[in-house]
Motif scaffolding. Structure first.
Motif, mmCIF file in Angstrom:
data_model
loop_
_atom_site.group_PDB
_atom_site.id
_atom_site.type_symbol
_atom_site.label_atom_id
_atom_site.label_comp_id
_atom_site.label_asym_id
_atom_site.label_seq_id
_atom_site.Cartn_x
_atom_site.Cartn_y
_atom_site.Cartn_z
ATOM 1 N N GLU A 120 -2.724 -5.606 -4.080
ATOM 2 C CA GLU A 120 -1.275 -5.751 -3.691
ATOM 3 C C GLU A 120 -1.263 -5.636 -1.943
ATOM 4 O O GLU A 120 -1.514 -4.759 -1.319
ATOM 5 N N ALA A 123 2.089 -4.136 0.388
ATOM 6 C CA ALA A 123 2.638 -3.476 -0.735
ATOM 7 C C ALA A 123 3.979 -2.842 -0.918
ATOM 8 O O ALA A 123 4.446 -2.643 -1.907
ATOM 9 N N ALA A 126 4.646 -0.005 -3.691
ATOM 10 C CA ALA A 126 3.633 -0.487 -4.583
ATOM 11 C C ALA A 126 4.167 -0.837 -5.950
ATOM 12 O O ALA A 126 3.450 -0.586 -6.964
ATOM 13 N N GLY A 148 -3.893 -1.057 -2.806
ATOM 14 C CA GLY A 148 -2.473 -1.373 -1.930
ATOM 15 C C GLY A 148 -2.729 -1.332 -0.552
ATOM 16 O O GLY A 148 -3.303 -0.394 0.096
ATOM 17 N N GLU A 150 -0.591 -1.815 3.027
ATOM 18 C CA GLU A 150 0.657 -1.734 3.575
ATOM 19 C C GLU A 150 0.575 -1.321 5.005
ATOM 20 O O GLU A 150 0.188 -0.379 5.436
ATOM 21 N N MET A 159 4.469 4.828 -1.624
ATOM 22 C CA MET A 159 3.407 4.107 -2.720
ATOM 23 C C MET A 159 3.115 5.288 -3.435
ATOM 24 O O MET A 159 2.761 5.218 -4.585
ATOM 25 N N LEU A 187 -5.520 3.350 -1.454
ATOM 26 C CA LEU A 187 -4.118 2.929 -0.716
ATOM 27 C C LEU A 187 -4.471 2.745 0.940
ATOM 28 O O LEU A 187 -5.155 3.796 1.349
#
Length: 335
Positions: A120, A123, A126, A148, A150, A159, A187
């Protein structure tokens, strides 16, 4: 209705209650014109409805059984605490996504093997890798890999909490990577670009949409330096990515153009948010040249303008979404 009116509620209050209900918004949202799904797709949604919906105060449970924290997501009405949404998300889920976005997840799920991998990009909290992970676990996938990325650093704790709340990690106490019960999560606080550090506007935790190329709503905010990651870095060691969900606020064209080789060699499905007609046009012309076939699409909408704006993203009022199938990695349509 008569019971409501007899209890002291006025007609205006009743009408407002009805128009603002989740059920009405899911079925009659006026922004949806070409919604990106076909009537035959409705059976696909029905296959993913969970047998039971849990509810808990402080959370809103979506139609897939995913719990969303009202404390972490202030754009959700606090009156929805302990509420569970029933019914398929057509034309939208009344929370954050249209039906066509879910179709990208289901297309990837239907064509995956005994494992499932998903990324993603952009994100937020998430929601998509969380939905992908929960559904993959429900389907008995032996190994699940979730990535993810971001750019807004204040979203990273969201997230972690969202993923852990929904059973995908054991603890939020990890830096970038964690693994639990067959689910591997990575992440990253940063952006997806050519791998160089860059700057984005610094936004409040309740704000979304800071971007590398279209920061108009936040043009007066201080700038925050963030790390840049490439698709090659993010997918290093992975043979295939079942789905890349991309929503990067207007940087889609640059990402796909510059890193299409990785998409073409590793990514089975791309679900991509489009933030201008210009971006949509580029993708429709570019991706088929690299082995991708358009599967579903919902075009974006824009406001009228007398003179061409500096950026077409600035006049977009409703984002679009496209689903692309990699014909080199997926032989047949999933449904």
């Amino acid at each position: 209705m008569s019971v409501f009116l007899n209890s002291g509620g006025g007609r205006t209050e009743l009408i407002n209650l009805f128009l603002n209900s989740l059920e009405f918004k899911m079925q009659h949202n006026p922004i949806h014109r070409l919604a990106g799904y076909q009537s035959s797709d409705l059976a696909v949604f029905s296959r993913y409805v969970p047998a039971q919906q849990k509810t808990e105060e402080g959370y809103l449970t979506d139609w897939l059984g995913i719990e969303h924290s009202l404390a972490d997501l202030p754009f959700l009405d606090s009156k929805l605490s302990g509420h569970a949404i029933s019914g398929i998300p057509v034309p939208s889920d009344a929370i954050h996504a249209e039906a066509v976005e879910y179709l990208s997840l289901f297309a990837a799920m239907e064509t995956s093997n005994e494992t499932f991998s998903m990324m993603e990009l952009g994100a937020g909290w998430a929601p998509w890798i969380c939905s992908g992970g929960v559904v993959a676990k429900r389907m008995g996938k032996k190994k699940i890999h979730l990535i993810g990325v971001e750019a807004e650093g204040n979203k990273v704790p969201l997230m972690k909490r969202h993923l852990c709340k929904n059973g995908l990690c054991a603890s939020t106490d990890f830096d970038e990577h964690t693994e639990n019960d067959g689910v591997e999560i990575a992440l990253y606080h940063g952006v997806i670009n050519d791998g160089t550090k860059t700057f984005i506007p610094s936004v409040d935790i309740e704000d979304y949409g800071a971007s590398l190329v279209t920061d108009t709503p936040f043009k007066d905010r201080p700038m925050e330096e963030v790390t840049g990651y490439t698709m090659a870095e993010l997918t290093d060691g992975m043979d295939v990515v079942d789905l890349a969900h991309v929503d990067i606020q207007g940087y889609e064209q640059e990402l796909v153009r510059d890193q299409v080789d990785v998409f073409a060699s590793k990514v089975r499905w791309i679900g991509i948010g489009t933030h201008s007609r210009e971006i949509e046009s580029f993708l429709l012309g570019f991706l088929p040249e690299h082995g991708f076939q358009i599967f579903r699409e919902m075009p974006c909408a824009f406001r009228r303008f007398a003179q061409k704006p500096e950026s077409m993203v600035d006049v977009t009022t409703v984002d679009g979404f496209q689903i692309w199938k990699n014909t080199g990695l997926v032989e047949k349509d999933p449904f």
